[in-house]
Design a protein around this motif. Sequence first.
Motif, short mmCIF file in Angstrom:
data_model
loop_
_atom_site.label_atom_id
_atom_site.label_comp_id
_atom_site.label_asym_id
_atom_site.label_seq_id
_atom_site.Cartn_x
_atom_site.Cartn_y
_atom_site.Cartn_z
N ARG A 66 0.35 -1.37 -0.02
CA ARG A 66 -0.33 -0.03 0.28
C ARG A 66 0.84 1.23 0.15
NH1 ARG A 66 -5.25 -0.55 3.64
NH2 ARG A 66 -4.00 -3.07 4.48
N ILE A 67 2.02 0.69 0.81
CA ILE A 67 2.13 2.45 0.47
C ILE A 67 3.70 1.66 -0.17
CG2 ILE A 67 4.91 3.98 1.44
CD1 ILE A 67 3.39 3.58 4.06
N PHE A 200 12.62 7.74 18.67
CA PHE A 200 11.32 6.96 18.29
C PHE A 200 10.97 8.30 16.93
CE2 PHE A 200 9.37 3.35 19.89
CZ PHE A 200 10.14 2.71 20.11
N PHE A 205 11.18 6.24 10.78
CA PHE A 205 10.21 6.06 10.72
C PHE A 205 9.37 6.46 9.57
CE2 PHE A 205 11.14 3.52 14.47
CZ PHE A 205 11.01 2.02 14.07
N PHE A 206 9.05 7.61 9.71
CA PHE A 206 8.40 8.63 8.61
C PHE A 206 9.08 9.69 8.04
CE2 PHE A 206 7.96 9.19 13.28
CZ PHE A 206 7.81 10.75 13.07
N LEU B 71 4.28 6.09 22.30
CA LEU B 71 5.34 5.93 20.99
C LEU B 71 5.43 5.55 20.32
CD1 LEU B 71 8.50 7.03 23.46
CD2 LEU B 71 7.45 8.35 22.03
N PHE B 72 4.82 4.05 20.35
CA PHE B 72 5.32 3.59 19.35
C PHE B 72 3.67 3.83 18.22
CE2 PHE B 72 7.64 0.03 20.77
CZ PHE B 72 7.88 -0.48 19.80
N ALA B 74 2.71 6.18 18.41
CA ALA B 74 2.96 7.78 17.46
C ALA B 74 3.70 7.38 15.89
CB ALA B 74 3.79 8.88 18.16
N ILE B 75 4.53 6.07 16.14
CA ILE B 75 5.29 6.24 15.11
C ILE B 75 4.69 5.46 13.93
CG2 ILE B 75 7.46 6.73 15.48
CD1 ILE B 75 7.46 3.44 16.29
N PHE B 76 3.89 4.70 14.91
CA PHE B 76 2.94 3.87 13.17
C PHE B 76 1.69 4.99 13.05
CE2 PHE B 76 5.73 -0.06 15.55
CZ PHE B 76 5.59 -0.31 14.04
N LEU B 78 1.47 7.64 12.39
CA LEU B 78 2.70 8.61 11.25
C LEU B 78 3.13 7.95 10.21
CD1 LEU B 78 5.14 11.05 13.70
CD2 LEU B 78 2.45 11.69 11.78
N ALA B 79 3.87 7.11 10.31
CA ALA B 79 5.21 6.04 9.51
C ALA B 79 3.88 5.92 8.33
CB ALA B 79 5.64 5.07 9.84
N LEU B 80 2.20 4.26 9.34
CA LEU B 80 1.43 4.02 8.19
C LEU B 80 0.20 4.41 7.92
CD1 LEU B 80 2.09 0.75 9.38
CD2 LEU B 80 3.99 1.71 7.84
N ARG B 82 -0.99 6.79 6.19
CA ARG B 82 -1.50 7.28 5.04
C ARG B 82 -1.89 6.06 3.97
NH1 ARG B 82 2.91 11.82 3.31
NH2 ARG B 82 3.86 10.74 4.09
N ALA B 83 -0.93 5.31 3.98
CA ALA B 83 -1.54 4.83 3.77
C ALA B 83 -2.35 3.11 4.18
CB ALA B 83 0.23 3.72 3.65
N VAL B 84 -2.17 2.73 4.94
CA VAL B 84 -3.35 2.47 5.76
C VAL B 84 -4.34 3.50 6.88
CG1 VAL B 84 -3.26 0.04 6.99
CG2 VAL B 84 -1.49 0.32 6.26
N PHE B 222 -0.23 -4.98 14.65
CA PHE B 222 -0.51 -4.14 13.65
C PHE B 222 -1.10 -4.07 12.88
CE2 PHE B 222 3.59 -3.99 16.30
CZ PHE B 222 3.47 -2.74 16.68
#
Lengths: 273, 290
Positions: A66-67, A200, A205-206, B71-72, B74-76, B78-80, B82-84, B222
């Motif tokens: 998806r990404i 973190f 990660f982003f 934090l987990f 936040a990062i997940f 932010l990272a995912l 937009r896609a998911v 996840f």
Amino acid sequence: MAARRPAAHKVTLAARRIVGINTLGVATLIWRQVIAEFLAFKLVLLGPALQALLFAVVISLAVGTRIAEVGGLPFLAFLAPGLVIAAAVQRSFESTAFSMVHEKLEGTIGDVFGAPLTAGEILTGYTVGATITGICIGLPVWLVLLPFGAGLPLHGAVMLYFVLTGCVILAFFGLIAGMQSHRWDSLSAKETFVLTPLLFLSGSFFTIDALGEPFRSMMMANPIFHLVNGFRYAMTGYADAPVWVSATVVGILAAVLCLIAMRLVAIGYKVKD
Amino acid sequence: MVRRETPTPNNKKQTDFLVMDSRQTIGVSLTPKRFGTVNWYGLWSLYKKEVHRFLKVFTQTVAAPMVTALLFLAIFTLALGRAVETIGGIPFSQFLAPGLITMAMAQNAFANTSSSVVSAKMQGNIVDVIMPPISPTEFVIAYVMGGVTRGMFVGLTTWIGMSFFVPMEVHSLLHLVYHATTASMMLALLGLIGGIWADKFDHVAAITNFVVTPFAFLSGTFYSISRLPEPFYTLAHYNPFFYMIDGFRYGAIGVSDTAPWIGMAVMAGVNAALGLLAWRMVSTGYKLKA
């Protein structure tokens, strides 16, 4: 009061110095730092690598196709450099911080501070030991991420600069935090509430594009962001911020922390009471 | 329960303490205190000791896991994010939050019992728990309830922390509480078993790194396991961690990958089996008694 000792006696007790440096002392300290790490915790080497592998698997599963791309890179290729450098610098921090607190609690810190080593030599011993440890942790992480799209570095010199500066910065930081902490929980509070958030939220990660304005500037103020940014540029050629800015920021930070750590070691802050 | 001494104030000198002790020995015979089928006093004391052990370092044992979970998140996100955007019609962050809470609870329940047993073994004060007239059942219950209490503390603080960022709902309180309890219990039992088996802290770290973390990560926190390709889809159903996260998520947002009652049955079964194993280890004194 004290009788004058014969000069010969003095000479035998002094450390052998080569070009004014107690090389044997420094080498021993480095060796002890690295060996202590791996003799005591053999599995520690594999822990971060496994953690990175799990991150990669979980993210591949969660995202699938998806990404497509982040900044022109496959998502995991984008992610890999961040995981590698984060693991390396975190271990570097723990190396100095843990041994400092451990030695203080055990009372063996006197063996280092009482030895004929100057502040610079103590600092060098701890920092180089921590850097070697950090690299030994980063390397397996990079290896397990190879099948997920981590590649060979594009700019070897840039990569080396950011890895070394990163490990050194966190080693200094660990030393300062370790010297300040009297107990394990005050150290782990520093790690949990300062270091982990910085790591973190460093953009491993982003991309910085995922953030809105106040956070974007805040991220630019995060030194770990500059480490990740520079390292990622060296590995993949993609950068969120100009690399020379990152290189300058981490260089200055390393110098400042070096001075602080040097001063603390020299006065024996919370060690020589 | 043998009464060794009456509690003395901390500021009493050592000599006073000894005098009191000998006087008491003379005055009162040292026969065990009588208690019924259950040594409630011993059980309660051991449980209290386990709870005080982690509350003393509250920032390390309760606040730190909350920060990590946030934090987990936040990062997940932010990272995912937009896609998911959604999973099964649920916004990604809302799908993620219950799983992260369960993971935090589970990891801390495990850490509580395992570190307690190993450090007692290393320091040699495990005899203080083995010698008193506390039965294996009471031993297991006290330790496990200590782990469950820590799991609940962590779960609750993490839930509160997350509610500032993600809308948290309760779909079914029964499922939520049941799975929070059984998940903590399962990991507390695993921690107890691992702690009894381990000879040093490295062994516990190895179990955490190579068993608990992988199972927790690959449990569907996840992602929805319905996305997995075939061999992995079936394999995921053999991971008990999957049921605890799935069940807790059902309790929170009302969406689950399997039928809720299957999750409840699996958790009960796994807990019973682990409980029996732990009880057996304690009653035979495996690696506890020479």
